[in-house]
Design a protein around this motif. Structure first.
Motif, PDB file in Angstrom:
ATOM      1  N   THR A  84      -3.479  -8.323  -7.489  1.00  0.00           N
ATOM      2  CA  THR A  84      -3.781  -6.918  -7.751  1.00  0.00           C
ATOM      3  C   THR A  84      -3.892  -6.645  -9.235  1.00  0.00           C
ATOM      4  OG1 THR A  84      -2.622  -6.231  -5.760  1.00  0.00           O
ATOM      5  CG2 THR A  84      -2.958  -4.570  -7.430  1.00  0.00           C
ATOM      6  N   LEU A  95      -8.341   4.204  -1.357  1.00  0.00           N
ATOM      7  CA  LEU A  95      -7.730   2.990  -0.804  1.00  0.00           C
ATOM      8  C   LEU A  95      -7.351   3.183   0.664  1.00  0.00           C
ATOM      9  CD1 LEU A  95      -5.398   1.892  -3.755  1.00  0.00           C
ATOM     10  CD2 LEU A  95      -7.576   0.873  -3.067  1.00  0.00           C
ATOM     11  N   VAL A 123      -7.912   7.625  -6.266  1.00  0.00           N
ATOM     12  CA  VAL A 123      -7.752   6.223  -5.868  1.00  0.00           C
ATOM     13  C   VAL A 123      -6.870   6.113  -4.633  1.00  0.00           C
ATOM     14  CG1 VAL A 123      -6.804   3.988  -6.558  1.00  0.00           C
ATOM     15  CG2 VAL A 123      -8.175   5.302  -8.167  1.00  0.00           C
ATOM     16  N   MET A 160      -7.073  -5.491 -11.583  1.00  0.00           N
ATOM     17  CA  MET A 160      -7.070  -4.308 -12.433  1.00  0.00           C
ATOM     18  C   MET A 160      -7.491  -4.659 -13.859  1.00  0.00           C
ATOM     19  SD  MET A 160      -3.727  -2.099 -11.325  1.00  0.00           S
ATOM     20  CE  MET A 160      -4.225  -0.770 -12.429  1.00  0.00           C
ATOM     21  N   PHE A 195      -7.403  -5.531  -0.395  1.00  0.00           N
ATOM     22  CA  PHE A 195      -7.472  -5.832  -1.822  1.00  0.00           C
ATOM     23  C   PHE A 195      -8.909  -5.868  -2.324  1.00  0.00           C
ATOM     24  CE2 PHE A 195      -3.069  -7.576  -1.360  1.00  0.00           C
ATOM     25  CZ  PHE A 195      -2.484  -6.748  -2.312  1.00  0.00           C
ATOM     26  N   ALA A 218       0.808  -1.227   0.000  1.00  0.00           N
ATOM     27  CA  ALA A 218       0.000   0.000   0.000  1.00  0.00           C
ATOM     28  C   ALA A 218       0.835   1.268   0.000  1.00  0.00           C
ATOM     29  CB  ALA A 218      -0.941  -0.011   1.206  1.00  0.00           C
ATOM     30  N   CYS A 221     -12.576   1.141  -5.641  1.00  0.00           N
ATOM     31  CA  CYS A 221     -11.840   2.403  -5.705  1.00  0.00           C
ATOM     32  C   CYS A 221     -11.398   2.725  -7.127  1.00  0.00           C
ATOM     33  CB  CYS A 221     -10.631   2.360  -4.774  1.00  0.00           C
ATOM     34  SG  CYS A 221     -11.044   2.486  -3.011  1.00  0.00           S
ATOM     35  N   TYR A 222     -11.075   1.713  -7.926  1.00  0.00           N
ATOM     36  CA  TYR A 222     -10.713   1.960  -9.316  1.00  0.00           C
ATOM     37  C   TYR A 222     -11.899   2.497 -10.108  1.00  0.00           C
ATOM     38  CZ  TYR A 222      -6.603  -0.976  -8.371  1.00  0.00           C
ATOM     39  OH  TYR A 222      -5.457  -1.514  -7.859  1.00  0.00           O
ATOM     40  N   HIS A 251     -10.055  -2.567  -3.801  1.00  0.00           N
ATOM     41  CA  HIS A 251      -9.404  -2.013  -4.980  1.00  0.00           C
ATOM     42  C   HIS A 251     -10.353  -1.812  -6.145  1.00  0.00           C
ATOM     43  CE1 HIS A 251      -4.876  -2.614  -4.030  1.00  0.00           C
ATOM     44  NE2 HIS A 251      -5.568  -2.372  -2.932  1.00  0.00           N
ATOM     45  N   SER A 252     -11.141  -2.826  -6.476  1.00  0.00           N
ATOM     46  CA  SER A 252     -12.021  -2.719  -7.633  1.00  0.00           C
ATOM     47  C   SER A 252     -12.978  -1.542  -7.489  1.00  0.00           C
ATOM     48  CB  SER A 252     -12.807  -4.023  -7.815  1.00  0.00           C
ATOM     49  OG  SER A 252     -13.670  -3.927  -8.933  1.00  0.00           O
TER      50      SER A 252
END
Length: 444
Positions: A251, A184, A180, A255, A208, A155, A214-215, A211-212
């Motif tokens: 990760t 995160l 992002v 993505m 983790f 991170a 936040c993306y 992540h999706s």
């Protein structure tokens, strides 16, 4: 008793006259806080007592994506009730993790609770200070060096990744990166609440998992990953790939799957510094130890991609690779392995290494095609037969709608040891089972 307030959802704030909590201890002054003070109180729209944390209104709005705010519009600080912060519920029952006893003066801590009290700023950050991971999360839960390390091993590096390279991206790319980074970080702040008791593995899994989201939607009004230019996307992807050589497939897989969710045409647009190769191998996969498992597909795909890259000297030529599988498990005795290899020019896609030269990707594709055509390609297929048939397609986009070269041949299963993931190309690899064709790539 000081000035204090609670949080309500935007809808509740619109529909109801919001109330102050008469039973709160007043340790959260609406002007000065302090952040991190906790109280146990009963709110009429909930069934039981619950914990609440004194936090800034700005953090609350950032954490909730604008859905929650302090009831008192003049408040800088207010209590964020556990059910709203942790579970997003503005009324109803109180879950076990949020329940408290009003006779207790402080949260009961256990051996798996935070090992130390973190500074006040840790509990209500704005998401822009990268030291938060080391000074706050890692300080509270020392996980560095463990198998499930996250805060420092990933991170913090991700957060710092673009500090000196943001100008390499377009304006919308820079805005997305900053959004992002904040998302995160803010998504993990609730782990510092004294009633939270996560293990290092749980911290990593929860991190983790964010992540999706936040993306795609860092916060209200911020651009989505789907709004990035193709150039920005590949720079983001490759810079992350190059910075984290070890244990980053989860990760990067996430993505890639997220960006493919933006639409099939997004990554099918030709890009000067990318070439796409699809290989279909025919082999027989034998049982070797635990051949069916959570990550067996990813592991085998990585080995295959690494062996091709090693045999053709991609690393020394400035070409790198990344391998991932959309099927996490590999069944036994199946005959087809379908791989998509995306070759990338590291000199133009890794923002930490300014372009001093370029890679001839067309030549790289031609060399691979010749090896396939003449049967000189050696590929490590763990548990596979010694020889096999191979089909290669060279495409202009990831979805391979336009094929400009097609060759068939044979390959030899190399017996050397597996190598690590190195270099600077992207290898998207998908495993195709004998009875389950992966139709996305349309390879017959």
């Amino acid at each position: 008793m000081g000035q204090y307030s609670l949080v309500c959802s935007t809808l509740l704030c619109m529909l109801f006259i919001c109330f102050a909590c008469k039973e709160c201890g007043g340790s959260c002054n609406k002007y000065v806080g302090p952040s991190g003070s906790v109280d146990c109180f009963k709110i009429p729209r909930y069934t039981k007592y619950q914990w609440g944390t004194c936090l800034t209104d700005s953090y609350i709005q950032q954490k909730s994506g604008g859905r929650h705010r302090c009831e008192d519009p003049t408040a800088t600080y207010c209590y964020y009730q556990c059910m709203l912060e942790t579970h997003g519920q503005g009324r109803g029952s109180v879950s076990q993790d949020c329940q408290c006893n009003p006779d207790e003066t402080e949260v009961t801590r256990t051996t798996v609770s935070p090992t130390t009290l973190v500074p006040e700023w840790c509990l209500s950050p704005d998401g822009s200070d990268c030291s938060w991971y080391r000074s706050c999360l890692e300080e509270a839960y020392p996980c560095e060096g463990s198998q499930n390390a996250y805060a420092v091993s990933y991170a913090e590096k991700f957060c710092l990744l673009y500090d000196k390279s943001s100008t390499s991206f377009s304006d919308i790319g820079q805005e997305w990166i900053n959004a992002v980074r904040k998302c995160l970080q803010v998504s993990l702040v609730p782990l510092l609440r004294p009633w939270e008791k996560p293990s290092c593995q749980e911290i990593k899994v929860r991190a983790f998992a964010s992540h999706s989201k936040c993306y795609l939607t860092p916060y209200s009004g911020a651009p989505s990953i789907c709004n990035l230019t193709v150039g920005d996307w590949w720079k983001v992807f490759w810079t992350i790939k190059n910075a984290f050589v070890e244990a980053t497939s989860a990760t990067l897989n996430g993505m890639m799957k997220t960006i493919l969710g933006c639409g099939k045409s997004y990554l099918d647009r030709p890009f000067d510094y990318i070439r796409v190769i699809k290989l279909k191998l025919t082999t027989t996969i034998r049982r070797i130890g635990r051949s069916v498992g959570d990550n067996s597909g990813d592991e085998r795909v990585g080995e295959i991609a690494d062996s091709i890259a090693t045999g053709l000297n991609w690393k020394s030529k400035g070409v790198g690779w990344f391998a991932f599988s959309q099927n996490n498990s590999l069944s036994l005795d199946k005959t087809h392995v379908t791989m998509t290899i995306i070759l990338a020019d590291k000199f133009h896609l890794d923002v930490h290494h300014p372009a001093t030269s370029s890679v001839n990707l067309n030549e790289t594709v031609d060399v691979l095609a010749d090896a396939v055509r003449h049967g000189t390609l050696k590929i490590r297929v763990r548990g596979g037969s010694q020889t096999g048939h191979i089909q290669m397609l060279a495409c202009k986009g990831v979805m391979c709608k336009e094929v400009y070269n097609k060759v068939t041949g044979s390959y030899t299963n190399g017996s050397g040891p597996a190598v690590g993931v190195h270099g600077l190309a992207v290898v998207m690899v998908t495993l195709q089972l004998m009875f389950a064709s992966f139709r996305l790539f349309g390879i017959d």
